[in-house]
Design an enzyme around this catalytic site. Structure first.
Site, mmCIF file in Angstrom:
data_model
loop_
_atom_site.group_PDB
_atom_site.id
_atom_site.type_symbol
_atom_site.label_atom_id
_atom_site.label_comp_id
_atom_site.label_asym_id
_atom_site.label_seq_id
_atom_site.Cartn_x
_atom_site.Cartn_y
_atom_site.Cartn_z
ATOM 1 N N ASP A 278 -6.896 3.867 -4.539
ATOM 2 C CA ASP A 278 -7.304 3.608 -3.527
ATOM 3 C C ASP A 278 -8.433 5.512 -3.416
ATOM 4 O O ASP A 278 -8.058 6.240 -3.823
ATOM 5 C CB ASP A 278 -6.940 3.592 -2.270
ATOM 6 C CG ASP A 278 -7.115 3.297 -1.206
ATOM 7 O OD1 ASP A 278 -7.821 2.474 -0.509
ATOM 8 O OD2 ASP A 278 -6.586 4.012 -0.059
ATOM 9 N N LYS B 159 0.625 -1.029 -0.512
ATOM 10 C CA LYS B 159 0.292 -0.357 -0.103
ATOM 11 C C LYS B 159 0.905 1.195 0.210
ATOM 12 O O LYS B 159 1.698 1.480 0.596
ATOM 13 C CB LYS B 159 -1.236 0.163 0.982
ATOM 14 C CG LYS B 159 -1.998 0.848 1.104
ATOM 15 C CD LYS B 159 -3.480 0.086 0.513
ATOM 16 C CE LYS B 159 -4.540 0.984 0.387
ATOM 17 N NZ LYS B 159 -5.275 -0.433 -0.241
HETATM 18 P P1 NAD Z 1 -13.226 7.499 -2.675
HETATM 19 O O1 NAD Z 1 -11.863 8.754 -1.851
HETATM 20 O O2 NAD Z 1 -13.859 7.069 -3.542
HETATM 21 O O3 NAD Z 1 -14.275 7.957 -1.189
HETATM 22 C C1 NAD Z 1 -14.549 7.965 0.292
HETATM 23 C C2 NAD Z 1 -15.922 8.560 0.445
HETATM 24 O O4 NAD Z 1 -16.146 8.796 2.228
HETATM 25 C C3 NAD Z 1 -16.476 10.083 0.520
HETATM 26 O O5 NAD Z 1 -17.539 10.450 0.218
HETATM 27 C C4 NAD Z 1 -15.792 10.744 1.734
HETATM 28 O O6 NAD Z 1 -16.573 11.729 1.263
HETATM 29 C C5 NAD Z 1 -16.051 9.780 2.718
HETATM 30 N N1 NAD Z 1 -15.037 10.499 4.107
HETATM 31 C C6 NAD Z 1 -14.237 10.925 4.257
HETATM 32 N N2 NAD Z 1 -14.060 10.920 5.551
HETATM 33 C C7 NAD Z 1 -15.034 10.594 5.764
HETATM 34 C C8 NAD Z 1 -15.179 10.890 7.331
HETATM 35 N N3 NAD Z 1 -14.743 11.823 7.921
HETATM 36 N N4 NAD Z 1 -16.661 10.602 7.985
HETATM 37 C C9 NAD Z 1 -17.671 10.127 6.481
HETATM 38 N N5 NAD Z 1 -17.428 9.897 5.568
HETATM 39 C C10 NAD Z 1 -15.896 10.333 5.273
HETATM 40 O O7 NAD Z 1 -12.789 6.010 -1.696
HETATM 41 P P2 NAD Z 1 -13.385 4.749 -1.653
HETATM 42 O O8 NAD Z 1 -12.476 3.542 -2.979
HETATM 43 O O9 NAD Z 1 -14.241 4.566 -2.031
HETATM 44 O O10 NAD Z 1 -12.505 3.662 -0.897
HETATM 45 C C11 NAD Z 1 -13.341 4.057 0.594
HETATM 46 C C12 NAD Z 1 -12.788 2.925 1.628
HETATM 47 O O11 NAD Z 1 -12.826 1.669 0.857
HETATM 48 C C13 NAD Z 1 -11.005 2.687 1.937
HETATM 49 O O12 NAD Z 1 -11.709 2.314 3.519
HETATM 50 C C14 NAD Z 1 -10.545 2.196 1.294
HETATM 51 O O13 NAD Z 1 -9.155 1.829 1.580
HETATM 52 C C15 NAD Z 1 -11.438 1.016 1.005
HETATM 53 N N6 NAD Z 1 -11.552 0.571 -0.298
HETATM 54 C C16 NAD Z 1 -11.527 0.390 -1.932
HETATM 55 C C17 NAD Z 1 -11.243 -0.200 -2.455
HETATM 56 C C18 NAD Z 1 -11.246 0.415 -3.788
HETATM 57 O O14 NAD Z 1 -12.071 0.006 -5.316
HETATM 58 N N7 NAD Z 1 -11.595 2.142 -4.132
HETATM 59 C C19 NAD Z 1 -10.630 -1.560 -2.696
HETATM 60 C C20 NAD Z 1 -10.480 -2.179 -1.034
HETATM 61 C C21 NAD Z 1 -11.188 -0.905 -0.626
#
Ligand code: NAD
Length: 508
Positions: A216, A176
């Site tokens: 991510d 990561k």
């Molecule tokens: P993203 O940046 O597309 O979206 C993040 C979202 O979280 C946004 O809507 C943001 O407003 C919200 N957010 C941020 N801080 C916040 C807070 N304090 N309170 C409430 N909401 C908050 O990110 P993503 O790619 O959707 O990733 C989200 C999670 O999923 C992360 O933990 C990431 O590690 C995990 N994840 C992502 C993937 C992927 O394929 N993108 C895969 C596995 C896990």
């Protein structure tokens, strides 16, 4: 002289590793394998620098009177990049042909108001790539652009990828990385320059068969395209290097279904849970935290399965509609160009509530899809659902876990619940290697089989139910007693990783 404390310091990393140690104790993990997995193989910290464009910052109201007579300047819309905090980034090429009037560094923008020109500075950003383990294959894991990252956090996330790739049974290890930056404060041009510099330094540490980044939080397919270009720039065989990153646009070697894959995998897990309980998913009420890549896709898919999304919380607000939020309309609202924060806040089809009230919304399923550490003991106490399905990485703290278990709220842990992303990343990587392009139906059929069969194995470990079916064999993993689902998932991961060390041996 201060005597150093003998007590081990508790950090997000040591806290996240508690479940690793619990599972390692339970299965009697080989001591040397434990040492190999306890800390990452490599922790890279480096810096990237970039020269930023000028900013236009609104001037204080008290100063405004002095510039009332200033002639307004005309700059085309393409020359001004609006930021969510009210500032603009000034694109220098837009000044050609513009009609500009400046007094003491202050400019009046037609129809907008008075702004002070802040000179673009060079800035340094801290960057990371943690490579946790490669026993099962190349390091694999996302790239996060966020202001609150740290080495400790990337260690947690890289280790999580090692467990997740083992659970999804894809031939990768865990890694990561990312940059300590709030991407919302920079223009696309600036983010491109910063990303190119990041890859310029990363290039000597990674490769399509060594370490493969993906998107991510704060990154997406556009960032992946920049990373691919920088990695392969000028290389004679650059077409063979598309597998250096996954999560690319489908038109440049990305996989069909990758954008929604994490949400899709999460939906498959939730679907299996409802099937087990013999409950209908149709009409089930769900709340979603985070409406980015994972949260919006999960909400869209579960909504299309008949679930009712009654509340959504993101970094900038919370919305609630007990009759169910119109998810396609909410997606269109967050993707509208005028919605600079891409937030759900202000969505007309729902009412605004506080974040505290969000956790107490009456529902069957909570889907945390934002950042880590959100479901604390205090939040776990207030949740009204029957199931928490973790789309985010590490959303529940160990204290939160205990409360959920004590209250009989079931859990689908992140390392299976959000493994859909890395599973389809693997399909993308194979397609790149073979120069193939699979259909979305083919990708989703494979994903459904992979997620559901590994989910079943974890349930069997948790319920102490060894079985062999045409789809899977849980007998080698069941340990002879019932376990919490999170520990069961870790048992599956550790047994699959340990096999590599025990059968292949250690290189000396
Ligand atoms: P993203 O940046 O597309 O979206 C993040 C979202 O979280 C946004 O809507 C943001 O407003 C919200 N957010 C941020 N801080 C916040 C807070 N304090 N309170 C409430 N909401 C908050 O990110 P993503 O790619 O959707 O990733 C989200 C999670 O999923 C992360 O933990 C990431 O590690 C995990 N994840 C992502 C993937 C992927 O394929 N993108 C895969 C596995 C896990």
């Amino acid at each position: 002289m201060r005597v150093p404390s003998t007590e081990k310091r508790k950090t997000v990393f040591t806290e996240a590793m508690e479940v690793f140690h619990a599972a390692a104790d339970l299965i009697g993990l080989d001591p040397r394998v434990r040492l190999e997995l306890e800390e990452p193989d490599y922790e890279h910290i480096f810096y990237v620098t970039a020269t930023l464009n000028d900013r236009l910052a609104p001037i204080a109201p008290a100063e405004a009177a002095r510039y009332e007579k200033l002639t307004p300047s005309k700059i085309g819309a393409a020359g001004l990049v609006p930021l969510y905090d009210g500032k603009f980034i000034l694109r220098p090429d837009a000044l050609r042909g513009a009609d500009i009037h400046i007094e003491n560094g202050v400019i009046k923008l037609e129809g907008k108001g008075l702004y002070r020109i802040e000179e673009g500075q060079s800035q340094r950003f801290k960057a990371y790539r943690v490579q946790h383990n490669q026993a099962r294959g190349p390091y694999k894991g996302g790239t996060r652009y966020h202001q609150d990252v740290s080495l400790d956090l990337f260690k947690v996330l890289a280790a999580e990828m090692t467990w997740k790739t083992a659970i999804a049974n894809v031939p990768f290890g865990g890694g990561k990385g990312g940059i300590k930056i709030d991407p919302r404060q920079y223009s696309t041009d600036e983010l491109e320059a910063i990303t190119l510099r990041y890859m310029y330094k990363l290039k000597q540490l990674i490769g399509p068969d060594v370490d493969i980044p993906a998107p991510d939080v704060g990154t997406n397919g556009t960032v992946m395209a920049w990373m691919f270009r920088q990695y392969s720039d000028g290389e004679r065989e650059r077409h063979t290097m598309r597998g250096i990153v996954t999560g690319k646009d489908v038109r440049i070697g990305g996989s069909e279904g990758r954008v929604k894959a994490t949400g899709q995998g999460l939906a498959y897990c939730v679907e299996e849970w409802f099937k087990d309980k013999q409950l209908p998913i149709k009409g089930a009420r769900m709340i979603v935290q985070g409406f980015g890549n994972v949260g919006s896709a999960a909400a869209e898919i579960l909504d299309s399965m008949g679930a009712k999304i009654v509340a959504v919380n993101d970094a900038d607000g919370t919305i609630y509609n007990p009759d169910g939020i119109d998810i396609p309309a909410l997606i269109a609202y967050t993707q509208d160009k005028s919605n600079l924060k891409r937030s759900v806040a202000g969505f007309p089809g729902a009412q605004a509530i506080s974040k505290a009230d969000f956790w107490e919304v009456d529902c069957e399923v909570v889907l945390p899809c934002a950042l880590g550490g959100e479901i604390t003991a205090e939040v776990a106490q207030r949740i009204k659902a029957k199931l928490v399905a973790e789309g985010a990485n590490g959303p529940t703290t160990p204290a939160g876990d205990e409360i959920l278990a004590a209250r009989g709220i079931e859990l689908i842990p992140d390392i299976i619940a959000n493994a859909g992303g890395v599973t389809v990343s693997y399909y993308e990587w194979i397609q790149n290697k073979r120069m193939e392009h699979w259909t979305e139906a083919e990708v989703n059929a494979r994903l459904e089989f992979a997620i559901k069969s590994n989910y079943r194995i974890i349930q069997d470990i948790a319920l102490n139910r060894p079985r062999r079916t045409p789809e899977f064999d849980s007998r080698p993993f069941v340990i002879g007693r019932e376990l919490p689902t999170r520990t069961a998932a870790m048992v599956l991961a550790l047994k699959r990783i340990e096999a590599h060390y025990l059968i292949e041996g250690f290189s000396q």
